[in-house]
Design an enzyme around this catalytic site. Structure first.
Site, PDB file in Angstrom:
ATOM      1  N   ASP A 148     -15.124  -4.138  -1.254  1.00  0.00           N
ATOM      2  CA  ASP A 148     -14.749  -3.889   0.061  1.00  0.00           C
ATOM      3  C   ASP A 148     -16.049  -3.655   0.729  1.00  0.00           C
ATOM      4  O   ASP A 148     -17.043  -2.904   0.587  1.00  0.00           O
ATOM      5  CB  ASP A 148     -13.987  -2.569   0.158  1.00  0.00           C
ATOM      6  N   ASP A 179       0.843  -1.141   0.035  1.00  0.00           N
ATOM      7  CA  ASP A 179      -0.049  -0.030   0.153  1.00  0.00           C
ATOM      8  C   ASP A 179       0.848   1.221  -0.025  1.00  0.00           C
ATOM      9  O   ASP A 179       1.867   1.282   0.846  1.00  0.00           O
ATOM     10  CB  ASP A 179      -0.795   0.158   1.170  1.00  0.00           C
TER      11      ASP A 179
END
EC number: 5.3.1.16
Length: 234
Positions: free
Chosen positions: A131, A9
């Site tokens: 998500d 990330d």
């Protein structure tokens, strides 16, 4: 062994981890992005590198394109990229720069017509990132409620030539508390699309359990930074 996709990330070209997708929980990783990629690339069980432009996801447009493009030369493993991808041009730019797969989230969830066009123009090159808190889908960097149910939505995109569906249970993300086996397993049974598990994976036992649920691959974030996670893997 289930396919492993270690996650990197990015915030400002630096490797970080978040908890439950909250940006104020940002934790900088010890290894540089490049060193992490080189480390992961030595393992045969690592089938690709999963990279997310976190600021891009929040800003609704790609922010780390040039840096991510530069990472192509660090590994021969396939690379997939997500975060802020909301246009055909962005997908083309990534693919033409040598990135193997693109991940779409919010745009694909909000606009199935667009997703349909993109999957037919880039068959099996796009992965849909769904998500959710349990079955409730979130969008825009996990900040907004899409007012959609996970299973209802996946039924609508079942027929598309996607590479697969990446399911992240946000409540598990970054906590090293184990993935949501129940929902991930149900989703793998529910759809013919490959399901990729993400969020909360702790150790190899989690991987074996996901494999037993017919999950195609596992995205591993925080645990991938722990030496003990890799013990015995080749």
């Amino acid at each position: 062994m289930i396919d492993l996709w270690p996650a990197i990330d990015l915030i400002n070209s630096t490797s970080v981890r978040l908890t439950e997708g909250k940006y104020d929980t940002k934790e900088k990783m010890e290894k540089s992005v490049e060193d992490s990629i080189r480390f992961y690339s030595q393992f045969k069980c690592v089938k690709r590198i999963h990279i997310v432009d976190l600021i891009g996801a929040k800003a609704k447009e790609v922010k780390e394109f040039d840096y991510i493009r530069s990472l192509r030369k660090v590994t021969t493993k396939p690379i997939e990229v997500g975060g802020g991808i909301r246009s055909k041009q962005t997908i083309e730019n990534y693919i033409h720069s040598g990135i193997d797969y693109c991940i779409v989230g919010t745009k694909g969830i909000q606009d199935i017509e667009w997703l349909t066009h993109m999957t037919h123009q880039f068959p099996n090159k796009l992965y849909l990132s769904v998500d959710a808190f349990g079955e409730k889908i979130k969008i825009n960097g996990w900040k907004e409620d899409a007012k959609l149910n996970l299973f209802d939505y996946v039924a609508k995109i079942e027929h598309l030539p996607l590479g697969g569906v990446i399911y992240t249970d946000i409540s598990k993300d970054g906590k090293l508390s184990g993935p949501n086996f129940d929902l991930t397993g149900r989703l793998a049974l529910y759809t013919s699309l490959p399901v990729i598990a993400s969020g909360g994976i702790r150790h190899q036992e989690d991987l074996f359990r996901l494999e037993s649920l017919n999950v195609h691959a596992a995205i591993v974030g925080k645990a991938a930074h722990l030496d003990e996670f890799w013990e015995g893997l080749s």
